[in-house]
Scaffold this active site. Sequence first.
Site, mmCIF file in Angstrom:
data_model
loop_
_atom_site.group_PDB
_atom_site.id
_atom_site.type_symbol
_atom_site.label_atom_id
_atom_site.label_comp_id
_atom_site.label_asym_id
_atom_site.label_seq_id
_atom_site.Cartn_x
_atom_site.Cartn_y
_atom_site.Cartn_z
ATOM 1 C CG ASP A 10 43.674 31.652 -45.117
ATOM 2 O OD1 ASP A 10 43.716 30.825 -44.549
ATOM 3 O OD2 ASP A 10 43.114 31.306 -46.167
ATOM 4 C CB SER A 11 46.500 28.369 -46.659
ATOM 5 O OG SER A 11 45.208 28.235 -46.510
ATOM 6 C CE1 TYR A 42 50.032 27.396 -45.914
ATOM 7 C CE2 TYR A 42 49.570 28.499 -43.683
ATOM 8 C CZ TYR A 42 50.060 28.451 -44.737
ATOM 9 O OH TYR A 42 51.143 29.459 -45.194
ATOM 10 N N GLY A 43 45.633 22.743 -44.115
ATOM 11 C CA GLY A 43 44.774 21.833 -43.256
ATOM 12 C C GLY A 43 45.000 20.306 -43.475
ATOM 13 C CB CYS A 73 44.495 30.556 -41.337
ATOM 14 S SG CYS A 73 44.974 28.798 -41.584
ATOM 15 C CB THR A 75 44.915 25.243 -40.367
ATOM 16 O OG1 THR A 75 43.754 24.757 -41.100
ATOM 17 C CG2 THR A 75 45.708 24.159 -40.573
ATOM 18 C CD GLU A 151 42.533 28.548 -52.153
ATOM 19 O OE1 GLU A 151 43.051 29.021 -53.305
ATOM 20 O OE2 GLU A 151 42.461 29.240 -51.457
ATOM 21 C CB CYS A 185 38.214 26.310 -42.764
ATOM 22 S SG CYS A 185 38.774 26.564 -43.976
ATOM 23 C CB THR A 186 39.083 31.812 -43.155
ATOM 24 O OG1 THR A 186 40.321 31.294 -43.343
ATOM 25 C CG2 THR A 186 39.304 32.441 -41.441
ATOM 26 C CG HIS A 187 39.281 28.306 -47.760
ATOM 27 N ND1 HIS A 187 40.547 28.615 -46.782
ATOM 28 C CD2 HIS A 187 39.801 28.396 -48.998
ATOM 29 C CE1 HIS A 187 41.583 28.571 -47.673
ATOM 30 N NE2 HIS A 187 41.294 28.717 -48.922
#
Length: 268
Positions: A10-11, A42-43, A73, A75, A151, A185-187
């Site tokens: 992932d990012s 990245y998005g 990810c 994105t 994050e 989005c995996t976040h």
Amino acid sequence: MDKRPIGIFDSGLGGLSAVKAVLKYLPEEDIVYFGDTQRVPYGSRSAETIESYAKDDIAFLEKFDCKLIMAACGTVSSVAVNAISEIKEPFVGVVKPAAKAAVNATRNNKIGVMATWATINSGAYTKEIQKTNSDVEVLGVSCPVLVSLVENDWIDEDDYISREIIKRYLTPILEQGVDTIILGCTHFPHLAPIIQSVCGDNVTLIDNGFEAVMEAKEILEKSGLANDKEHKGTAQYFVSDKTQNFSMIAKSLLGIDISNKVSLKEIK
Ligand code: DGL
């Protein structure tokens, strides 16, 4: 039986939502995780940049002789189609499994997608959903600020500010009556408790990291690539910038201390 690891990338920290599902549902598998913490997010980047980052991430994981590669990810899964098409190993992205789960979950054929700008702009979830059922209306909303909330570990259910931001993003699609929302989005699964409380219990949330792991499980089992059930899986984590907060936030996201398993991987 195949002892090689699964490679997940992932990012940044978002892909840990897939790691969490691997630890729970595929505990016998070894994993190598890469989070591109130096270049997150990245998005909000162009398709060319996302393609080139994805190529680097995949090339890094391929050095570990992975038996399966997972782009945890949204994105990358939506945008980096060229990089993905060059992968030699079995591959799982997050778009197809999440779209499938959402089509199965919706009762009124109105699905919302929360994702990054690049993902929404690509229309990947909409295309995938409408391939299965063209009657479904898809309402996408790009939510870039939510990546920073994760994050920075602003994921607590009682976090007033995170809640207000989520409300601001979701109100328009909730007003249009979506009954299912893909956390595209995996976040975002890390914010699921707040998102669910904003949406109410009548809205089904689809965790794309979890759905991708379920697809990986099926592929491994069907193709004889699963590890010995007796094996206790190991995990190695690599980041492109060893930010102090990676291990700290990972602990809050995964509920385990991984600080002695995180190494730096320099990006050329
Ligand atoms: N976790 C990522 C995704 O699933 C990307 C977040 C970002 O880097 O913008 O889209």
